[in-house]
Design an enzyme around this catalytic site. Structure first.
Site, short mmCIF file in Angstrom:
data_model
loop_
_atom_site.label_atom_id
_atom_site.label_comp_id
_atom_site.label_asym_id
_atom_site.label_seq_id
_atom_site.Cartn_x
_atom_site.Cartn_y
_atom_site.Cartn_z
N TYR A 75 1.05 -1.29 0.42
CA TYR A 75 0.33 -0.48 0.40
C TYR A 75 0.89 1.56 -0.10
CZ TYR A 75 -3.03 3.57 1.51
OH TYR A 75 -3.66 4.90 1.54
N GLU A 125 -2.39 7.86 -4.25
CA GLU A 125 -3.18 6.47 -3.41
C GLU A 125 -2.85 5.49 -4.82
OE1 GLU A 125 -6.06 5.23 -0.34
OE2 GLU A 125 -6.61 4.05 -2.22
#
Length: 391
Positions: free
Chosen positions: A108, A196
């Site tokens: 992530y 992101e």
């Protein structure tokens, strides 16, 4: 302002982030064609402004073009409901058809604005593939945070340190440095609010690739980023907020039924709190801003009334740059031009307050005038109750 996954990947790819090959499809036939271009086996992804698409059935690995076509038939024109969209969901009008990737590890990676330090912060985790909220709850120790000093920027040694902490090694470290610096430049140079990549995948051969990407941008900076403003998809927005955006009004839709027209964000928040304390629920946040002309006030009324749930409108103005007589003229004009059939409660204070109150009193319209915010909130809640009782 949010953009679609395929748009975020195109931007990040230009800055140097490795992304899979893919193409857009607006019809089942296009989806099959795109899959054929990619060798037959492809991942079909619904393009909506929301996370959690996979869990909601909006992402599927298709083994051949016919399977891609069949899945596209299921998705296009439908509404995808995820845990982030709310009960109304988001309509699917386009698909992203992407080459399938083998996965060894999922990471992530996120860039956000840390308001406490007033700097860009990197949030990373070796447990990718999960929403950040789930990561924070289920694996809080996996979250790595790094604040970037704007005077220095993201240096290579910062990026290498983060790569080490994520358990990368060898050539993966230099690849991660490239990804991190590319994301940082995209964030900084395009006035982004969030970048992101989830998941950032490590393939079996050790290379990195961004399987999913999200970006959002500072709406107040779009005037100097026309190339970003052109990526806006109004069909993915709350219709009320889209309407307000088109008319340059700061508006956020809520779930209540008391419409609010306020000047100043702080006063708007206080007004919504007071409505709650009085037993009501605000239908929106709307900051009309300074220097509001009667025409702008009238437009604010149209914006609030675009929400069919609104039963009462509360106008709360503390005039400094604004003038209460301007606001009063705007309220009167809106009442007459829009043929209002909902109660209107007005509280005015500040510049030309007596003139504003006199204009409303002389208009002969059934507008409730309150002296304080507390009185205005109570009057709005009472008017709402009367309206419900009369049905």
């Amino acid at each position: 302002m949010d953009i679609h996954e395929h748009q975020a990947k195109a931007i990040l790819g230009e800055f140097g982030v490795p992304v899979p090959r893919g193409g857009l499809a607006y019809s089942p036939e296009q989806a099959a064609f795109r899959a054929r271009e990619l060798g037959g086996r492809a991942v079909i992804k619904a393009q909506v402004h929301s996370g959690g698409r996979g869990e909601a059935g909006g992402v599927k690995l298709c083994d051949d073009p016919e399977a891609a076509r069949a899945f596209a038939i299921e998705l296009l024109g439908q509404t995808l409901v995820t845990k982030q969209t709310g009960a109304y969901g988001k309509r699917i009008d386009r698909l992203w058809v992407e080459e399938a990737s083998d996965i060894d590890r999922e990471l992530y990676l996120g860039f956000v604005l840390d308001r406490k330090s007033e700097r860009i912060m990197i949030v990373a985790s070796a447990s990718g593939g999960m929403e950040i909220e789930d990561l924070a709850e289920e694996a809080p120790d996996s979250l790595i945070r790094m604040v970037i000093d704007p005077a220095v920027g993201l240096a290579d040694f910062h990026a290498r340190e983060l790569a080490f902490r994520l358990g990368l090694s060898g050539a993966q470290i230099s690849e991660m440095v490239t990804v991190l610096r590319a994301c940082y430049r995209a964030y900084r140079d395009l006035d982004a609010m969030m970048v992101e990549i989830n998941p950032l995948v490590v393939r079996p051969d050790g290379t990195l690739v961004a399987l999913d990407a999200k970006m959002s941008f500072d709406t107040n900076a779009l005037f100097r980023r026309p190339e970003i403003a052109a990526l806006r998809d109004p069909g993915q927005e709350d219709p009320r907020e889209s309407y307000a955006f088109d008319h340059n009004l700061a508006y956020v839709g809520l779930d209540g039924d008391i419409g609010c027209i306020i000047n100043g964000a702080g006063l708007a928040m206080a007004s919504m709190d007071m409505i709650q304390l009085a037993g009501g629920a605000p239908a929106n946040f709307l900051d009309i801003g300074g220097g509001a002309s009667p025409e702008r006030v009238c437009q604010a009324f149209r914006t609030v009334l675009s929400d069919t749930n609104v039963r009462v409108i509360l106008v709360n103005i503390f005039a400094g740059i604004n003038r209460c007589d301007w606001i009063a003229n705007g309220v009167i004009q809106a009442y007459r031009d829009l043929n209002l059939n909902v109660p209107v409660v007005v509280r005015l204070a500040g510049t030309n307050v007596e003139a504003g109150r006199r204009l409303i009193a002389e208009s002969g319209l059934p507008i409730v005038v309150a002296a304080t915010l507390a009185e205005a909130a109570e009057a709005a809640v009472a008017a709402r109750a009367q309206g419900i009782a009369a049905q």
